[in-house]
Design an enzyme around this catalytic site. Sequence first.
Site, PDB file in Angstrom:
ATOM      1  N   HIS A   1      58.665  47.134  11.214  1.00  0.00           N
ATOM      2  CA  HIS A   1      59.713  47.751  10.405  1.00  0.00           C
ATOM      3  C   HIS A   1      59.143  48.728   9.371  1.00  0.00           C
ATOM      4  CE1 HIS A   1      62.331  45.225  12.589  1.00  0.00           C
ATOM      5  NE2 HIS A   1      62.152  44.125  11.897  1.00  0.00           N
ATOM      6  N   LYS A  46      71.171  40.974  18.076  1.00  0.00           N
ATOM      7  CA  LYS A  46      69.872  41.632  18.211  1.00  0.00           C
ATOM      8  C   LYS A  46      68.844  40.528  18.408  1.00  0.00           C
ATOM      9  CE  LYS A  46      66.689  44.937  17.366  1.00  0.00           C
ATOM     10  NZ  LYS A  46      66.717  45.742  16.146  1.00  0.00           N
ATOM     11  N   LEU A  47      67.880  40.753  19.261  1.00  0.00           N
ATOM     12  CA  LEU A  47      66.727  39.861  19.358  1.00  0.00           C
ATOM     13  C   LEU A  47      65.527  40.649  19.845  1.00  0.00           C
ATOM     14  CD1 LEU A  47      67.029  39.778  22.531  1.00  0.00           C
ATOM     15  CD2 LEU A  47      67.653  37.392  22.311  1.00  0.00           C
ATOM     16  N   SER A  48      64.359  40.048  19.739  1.00  0.00           N
ATOM     17  CA  SER A  48      63.165  40.703  20.256  1.00  0.00           C
ATOM     18  C   SER A  48      63.127  40.526  21.770  1.00  0.00           C
ATOM     19  CB  SER A  48      61.905  40.101  19.626  1.00  0.00           C
ATOM     20  OG  SER A  48      61.721  38.774  20.073  1.00  0.00           O
ATOM     21  N   THR A 106      58.342  40.493  19.688  1.00  0.00           N
ATOM     22  CA  THR A 106      57.582  41.358  20.594  1.00  0.00           C
ATOM     23  C   THR A 106      56.226  41.676  19.993  1.00  0.00           C
ATOM     24  OG1 THR A 106      59.615  42.273  21.493  1.00  0.00           O
ATOM     25  CG2 THR A 106      57.623  43.565  21.831  1.00  0.00           C
ATOM     26  N   ALA A 107      56.179  41.779  18.669  1.00  0.00           N
ATOM     27  CA  ALA A 107      54.915  42.039  17.985  1.00  0.00           C
ATOM     28  C   ALA A 107      53.881  40.972  18.336  1.00  0.00           C
ATOM     29  CB  ALA A 107      55.138  42.086  16.474  1.00  0.00           C
TER      30      ALA A 107
END
Length: 290
Positions: free
Chosen positions: A161, A55-57, A122-123
């Site tokens: 989250h 998983k990654l952004s 991404t945030a």
Amino acid sequence: MELSLGFSPCPNDTFIFDALIHNKIDCEGLQFHVEYHDVETLNAKAFRGDLDITKLSYHAFAYAVEDYELLDSGSALGFGVGPLLICKDEHLAKELAAFVGKAEMPEKFKSLRVGIPGKYTTANFLLGLAFPELSNKEIMVFSDIEKSLLDGSIDVGLIIHENRFTYMEKGLQKIVDLGDYWEKTTGSPIPLGGIVIKRTLPQEVKDKVNQLISESVQFGFENPKSGLEYIRSHAQEMDESVMYKHIELYVNKYSENLGDEGKKAIRQMFEKARELNLVPNTEKNLFLVK
């Protein structure tokens, strides 16, 4: 064949991978060695090529695209799922909200200490789009941001989250929903995180992993309480209703398969980031080649 697999301990990821790693579906001879990390650690591992699948952004994917390609399954995209920019002071929240999307803001805001959950999240990419002059950033674990706002060590915090569901209980104030800002600007769902796989793996392995993760998501949809104890054992917020709110928000049709709409949103994000020189250019295809 054993493959290394990294994802976060957050309820959306543990929900997605529960059936896969606990053999609730037929993994056709594949085995997975799982590592749990926060998103920024996963991003860093992707930059080093440490894991076969991770998983990654989506922001980080731009820096790992030479070594990894994006699977159709396992992603977190959606409407109303973006990061929130929050603070402790109601007056500051109202003042800052007036400058979202503006190229310039008053000098008094430029020195605000902003807690972010990682440089390559991404945030943080969305924060740069909405508030390009908020540059005094401090990287911290996402679960520490609310506490840091409350004790005054930062002025503004970027939360992701399950903290989306808890900040109001602590008296904190929303400045802007950055996902909502993206949606209004582009008309597309916000791409938050995806699952990537090493380009060097055999094509049949990549295809099989892609299909198995999709089947794992389907199993979760059909048996939503099957992984409850596993999900709870890793969740920061132990309340079951909070966990399932989190899952409902981040696990959806795009998690099962990106489809044309999901891929369009990801392309838009990459194009916007390249226009602003926020990410490097690449000639590589983003998506799993079939």
